[in-house]
Design a protein around this motif. Structure first.
Motif, mmCIF file in Angstrom:
data_model
loop_
_atom_site.group_PDB
_atom_site.id
_atom_site.type_symbol
_atom_site.label_atom_id
_atom_site.label_comp_id
_atom_site.label_asym_id
_atom_site.label_seq_id
_atom_site.Cartn_x
_atom_site.Cartn_y
_atom_site.Cartn_z
ATOM 1 N N GLN A 276 25.401 13.819 17.070
ATOM 2 C CA GLN A 276 26.042 15.108 17.330
ATOM 3 C C GLN A 276 25.894 15.981 16.089
ATOM 4 N N PRO A 277 24.693 16.467 15.813
ATOM 5 C CA PRO A 277 24.465 17.254 14.596
ATOM 6 C C PRO A 277 25.392 18.462 14.457
ATOM 7 N N GLU A 278 25.806 19.012 15.582
ATOM 8 C CA GLU A 278 26.688 20.179 15.527
ATOM 9 C C GLU A 278 28.023 19.866 14.858
ATOM 10 N N ALA A 279 28.364 18.570 14.778
ATOM 11 C CA ALA A 279 29.608 18.179 14.108
ATOM 12 C C ALA A 279 29.602 18.605 12.644
ATOM 13 N N ILE A 280 28.426 18.580 12.014
ATOM 14 C CA ILE A 280 28.313 19.018 10.623
ATOM 15 C C ILE A 280 28.763 20.466 10.503
ATOM 16 N N ALA A 281 28.254 21.304 11.390
ATOM 17 C CA ALA A 281 28.603 22.728 11.352
ATOM 18 C C ALA A 281 30.091 22.944 11.612
ATOM 19 N N GLU A 282 30.655 22.190 12.549
ATOM 20 C CA GLU A 282 32.071 22.344 12.875
ATOM 21 C C GLU A 282 32.954 21.985 11.687
ATOM 22 N N ILE A 283 32.646 20.860 11.051
ATOM 23 C CA ILE A 283 33.466 20.418 9.921
ATOM 24 C C ILE A 283 33.290 21.352 8.736
ATOM 25 N N ALA A 284 32.048 21.775 8.496
ATOM 26 C CA ALA A 284 31.787 22.688 7.385
ATOM 27 C C ALA A 284 32.518 24.011 7.577
ATOM 28 N N LYS A 285 32.563 24.486 8.811
ATOM 29 C CA LYS A 285 33.241 25.751 9.083
ATOM 30 C C LYS A 285 34.737 25.640 8.832
ATOM 31 N N GLU A 286 35.332 24.513 9.216
ATOM 32 C CA GLU A 286 36.784 24.364 9.098
ATOM 33 C C GLU A 286 37.227 23.974 7.697
ATOM 34 N N TYR A 287 36.441 23.110 7.035
ATOM 35 C CA TYR A 287 36.888 22.566 5.757
ATOM 36 C C TYR A 287 36.053 23.007 4.555
ATOM 37 N N GLY A 288 34.882 23.603 4.813
ATOM 38 C CA GLY A 288 33.985 23.978 3.735
ATOM 39 C C GLY A 288 32.827 23.000 3.633
ATOM 40 N N SER A 289 31.637 23.509 3.403
ATOM 41 C CA SER A 289 30.453 22.648 3.364
ATOM 42 C C SER A 289 30.515 21.630 2.240
ATOM 43 N N GLU A 290 31.239 21.967 1.172
ATOM 44 C CA GLU A 290 31.318 21.034 0.037
ATOM 45 C C GLU A 290 32.058 19.751 0.376
ATOM 46 N N ARG A 291 32.705 19.709 1.542
ATOM 47 C CA ARG A 291 33.447 18.516 1.941
ATOM 48 C C ARG A 291 32.706 17.692 2.992
ATOM 49 N N TRP B 3 15.093 15.185 9.182
ATOM 50 C CA TRP B 3 16.536 15.136 9.401
ATOM 51 C C TRP B 3 17.283 15.789 8.243
ATOM 52 N N ALA B 4 16.860 15.545 7.028
ATOM 53 C CA ALA B 4 17.529 16.119 5.860
ATOM 54 C C ALA B 4 17.530 17.643 5.927
ATOM 55 N N LYS B 5 16.390 18.208 6.283
ATOM 56 C CA LYS B 5 16.295 19.667 6.390
ATOM 57 C C LYS B 5 17.219 20.198 7.488
ATOM 58 N N ARG B 6 17.306 19.466 8.581
ATOM 59 C CA ARG B 6 18.184 19.907 9.664
ATOM 60 C C ARG B 6 19.650 19.842 9.231
ATOM 61 N N PHE B 7 20.011 18.776 8.529
ATOM 62 C CA PHE B 7 21.389 18.649 8.048
ATOM 63 C C PHE B 7 21.748 19.815 7.121
ATOM 64 N N GLU B 8 20.816 20.188 6.269
ATOM 65 C CA GLU B 8 21.048 21.315 5.364
ATOM 66 C C GLU B 8 21.259 22.602 6.153
ATOM 67 N N GLU B 9 20.423 22.829 7.143
ATOM 68 C CA GLU B 9 20.529 24.047 7.960
ATOM 69 C C GLU B 9 21.864 24.118 8.696
ATOM 70 N N LEU B 10 22.396 22.959 9.073
ATOM 71 C CA LEU B 10 23.657 22.917 9.814
ATOM 72 C C LEU B 10 24.879 23.124 8.921
ATOM 73 N N GLY B 11 24.701 23.038 7.602
ATOM 74 C CA GLY B 11 25.817 23.314 6.708
ATOM 75 C C GLY B 11 26.303 22.162 5.856
ATOM 76 N N SER C 254 12.464 18.682 -1.181
ATOM 77 C CA SER C 254 12.391 19.232 0.179
ATOM 78 C C SER C 254 13.621 20.024 0.591
ATOM 79 N N VAL C 255 14.717 19.871 -0.152
ATOM 80 C CA VAL C 255 15.961 20.560 0.201
ATOM 81 C C VAL C 255 16.513 21.268 -1.033
ATOM 82 N N SER C 256 17.484 22.150 -0.807
ATOM 83 C CA SER C 256 18.086 22.867 -1.924
ATOM 84 C C SER C 256 19.522 22.440 -2.202
ATOM 85 N N ILE C 257 20.067 21.540 -1.375
ATOM 86 C CA ILE C 257 21.424 21.044 -1.606
ATOM 87 C C ILE C 257 21.374 19.757 -2.430
ATOM 88 N N PRO C 258 22.480 19.390 -3.078
ATOM 89 C CA PRO C 258 22.505 18.193 -3.929
ATOM 90 C C PRO C 258 22.193 16.913 -3.157
#
Length: 236
Positions: free
Chosen positions: A108-123, A150-158, A187-191
């Motif tokens: 459920q990749p969209e879960a990343i976006a949902e959690i990031a939106k509610e709590y912040g991507s840093e969490r 997959w890593a790139k997709r995770f980054e895009e989702l937040g 390949s990604v820009s996040i830590p």
């Protein structure tokens, strides 16, 4: 570079596995005892994994995890058994600093976006457990696709960070393979936090030179093959 001593919990006990197999486990006492040990040696962060949850989607070990959060007061990232946005929110609400999404991130990749939106991507950390270049889930049994894709997709989702575990060397105490880590960081820009095979100060120095944001120390730390004090000195 941040250092995360692992506190892996199975049946209420702190353990280390070899290649993720429960039959290849060594017990080390209670989770809180081990958490306090690493903190006394200088750790300010912990990597807590609910292995029962990872294998079974169980709520087991909740008491032990809550105790570590409550009694240590250090930065805690938690993975294992987080099967829904609700599960993640529960732990974030009671004091976990960030959650690691493994199987949920691929199913459920969209879960990343949902959690990031509610709590912040840093969490939110997305787990990239790779075996032979493929992301593996469900206790590392099922391959679901190229780890870079997959890593790139995770980054895009937040996702605010990625936890890269090289399953090919995990738990073997035989050293890292730097090329997959290097490729991911480029390949990604996040830590990127690296786990799997870290067995010497040379491994630590290599990962630091690659630009790794953090490292997880497990089997080699518990067996005494690597010193937390020495690693912290390198990372500082």
């Amino acid at each position: 570079m941040r250092v995360f001593p692992a506190v892996d919990i199975l049946g209420g006990v702190c353990v280390q596995l070899v290649q993720g197999k429960r039959e290849n486990r060594t017990a080390y006492g209670t989770p809180l005892e081990n958490a306090r040990r690493w903190i006394s040696e200088g750790a300010d962060s912990l990597h807590v994994i609910n292995l029962d949850g990872a294998f079974e989607g169980s709520g087991k070990n909740a008491a032990q995890i809550s105790e570590v959060i409550r009694e240590t007061g250090v930065f805690v990232e938690l993975g294992g058994g987080i099967r829904s946005v609700g599960d993640a929110g529960h732990w974030l609400d009671i004091g976990v600093d960030r959650v690691i999404l493994g199987t949920l991130a691929t199913k459920q990749p969209e879960a990343i976006a949902e959690i990031a939106k509610e709590y912040g991507s840093e969490r939110v950390v997305a787990g990239v457990d790779a075996k032979g270049g493929q992301v593996v889930v469900n206790g590392w049994e099922d391959a679901v696709g190229d780890y870079i894709s997959w890593a790139k997709r995770f980054e895009e989702l937040g996702a605010g960070a990625l936890l890269f575990t090289n399953v090919d060397v995990e738990g073997l105490q035989s050293g890292i393979r730097s090329e997959p880590v290097k490729r991911l960081i480029e390949s990604v820009s996040i830590p990127v936090i690296a786990a799997g095979g870290i067995s010497s100060t040379a491994d630590v120095k290599t990962l630091k030179s690659l630009g790794t944001e953090g490292i997880v120390l497990g089997s080699s730390l518990y067996s005494g093959k690597i010193s937390l004090t020495e690693v912290l000195e390198i990372c500082r």
